[in-house]
Design an enzyme around this catalytic site. Structure first.
Site: not given
Lengths: 346, 77
Positions: A289-293
């Protein structure tokens, strides 16, 4: 053996004095053991400082070797970032780089009319596990095989001209990659190069690291027939249990896949929150997910597949993961998902 | 394209724009269009994926007046 390597493998294997000759012998041993484990020739194996560097050398070296034929690199849309970065680097220097789409399982769509100077394709996808139809593409152009996710766990497919792998992915040390170049293939160093015994190597080889990588690879290959089916069965259990949680998408090929990993997404769930909740309960998992990248971009693999990118979890099993640990994960997951959805107001 | 309802999710991060879409789908009649204006790049993948999972029709992407991407969905059920 590693202690012996640390004691005797410190010297530059290129030199002629005694310690250097010892280092050379140890390096050659590592090369032979690695070649045997992968079913290739020893002179096809080069140790590199990382899997990423091996990918760059493999992709760009095949392009350099085929420069008179053209400069068009084609890769699947779900390749690892190291392949994508090599392609962008190539395009920024006057070459061309295009990608080909994948189906909803993440498998590259066959291109009977493919025109490419070099095609780059993974053996299996590093995020969703789907095995790629390498042989079909190898008939169409010189093929670079990214075997980083699969090496050791699955036998290398046929047909590649050059390939790359990464020791830490099979439980070896970080800082050791493998570049494989088939005998007789047109490959040229795309970088300044060096004056090593192995013309494809740059800088002094990490001899103890190469030996440790070779030993770990031999061990993984030796137990693959026992560990692989056990991991497959555990992943099958996770896939079927997770798919009973409402509004959940389990992605990747359910059968023709890497034995040890699975990816799924929970609708309306924050990927970072679920990783944190699982970490608190002792489960270390990854997310696309984007929020973890670090880039705040969602996984380009999931996006290319048309899969949901938020609420994403990737579970990788180790060789020691037990039934009880999987039971523990499956016991807490539905409650965590329900709580996070309730907090979000859905 | 005209949307009956336009959701302002400009400052929201994933998965918030999708949650808003789900909560407000019933604000439009079956056959009408609801739009999600979202700057978060994950919405580009996740609005179509939500439509597929929820059997709604994804119509595509344009931009709001201020240039922020706008994703259009037709309610089917």
């Amino acid at each position: 053996m590693i202690e012996q390597a640390l004691e005797h493998g410190y010297a530059d294997p290129r030199r002629l004095h005694g310690p250097a000759r010892n280092a050379r012998i140890l390096l050659d041993n590592a090369r032979e053991a690695t070649a045997e484990a992968l079913g290739v020739r020893p002179d096809e194996v080069t140790f590199t400082p990382s899997g990423t560097h091996a990918v760059h050398l493999g992709v760009l070296g095949l392009l350099a070797g085929s420069a008179r034929a053209g400069s068009h690199l084609v890769a699947s849309a779900v390749e690892h970032a190291s392949v994508m970065h090599a392609g962008e680097w190539h395009a920024a220097r006057g070459g061309s780089f295009t990608t080909i789409p994948v189906d909803p399982l993440g498998r590259v769509v066959d291109q009977p009319a493919l025109e490419a100077t070099v095609v780059a394709l993974q053996a299996a996808n590093h995020e969703v596990g789907t095995v790629q139809p390498v042989a079909a593409f190898a008939e169409r152009a010189p093929l670079f095989l990214d075997a980083c996710a699969s090496a050791g766990r699955l036998a290398l497919p046929e047909g590649w001209a050059a390939a790359a792998a990464s020791a830490h992915k099979w439980g070896g040390p970080a800082g050791i990659g493998l570049l494989l170049v088939r005998k007789g293939v047109r490959w040229r160093n795309p970088f300044p190069g060096d004056d090593r015994v192995d013309e494809r190597a740059t800088g002094m080889e990490n001899v103890p690291g190469a030996l440790a990588a070779a030993a770990a690879l031999q061990a993984v290959v030796a137990e693959r027939d026992e560990v692989g089916p056990r991991q497959r069965a555990l992943i099958d259990r996770i896939r079927s249990a997770v798919s009973t949680i409402a509004d959940t998408e389990v992605v990747g090929d359910p059968v023709d896949r890497l034995p040890h990993l699975v990816t799924f997404s929970f609708l309306y769930v924050d990927g970072e929150a679920i990783v944190t909740e699982l970490d608190r309960r002792g489960f270390g998992v990854a997310s696309g997910s984007a929020c973890t990248a670090s880039t705040l971009q969602p996984s380009h693999v999931l996006a290319a597949m048309g899969a949901l990118t938020h609420g994403n979890l990737r579970i990788s099993l180790t060789r020691e993961t037990t039934d009880a640990e999987v039971d523990g994960l499956l016991a807490v997951l539905p409650g965590i998902v329900a709580d996070l959805r309730a907090e979000a107001g859905v | 394209m005209d949307a009956t309802v336009e959701l302002d999710c400009r400052d929201m991060l994933c998965p918030r724009p999708i949650i808003e879409l789900a909560r407000h789908l019933a604000d439009v009649e079956v056959g009408q269009v609801i739009a999600v204006v979202a700057g978060d790049v994950a919405a580009r993948a996740d609005v179509p994926a939500w439509c597929r999972m929820r059997s709604q029709e994804y119509l595509g992407e344009d931009t709001a007046d201020d240039g922020v991407p706008r994703y259009l969905v037709r309610r089917l059920s």
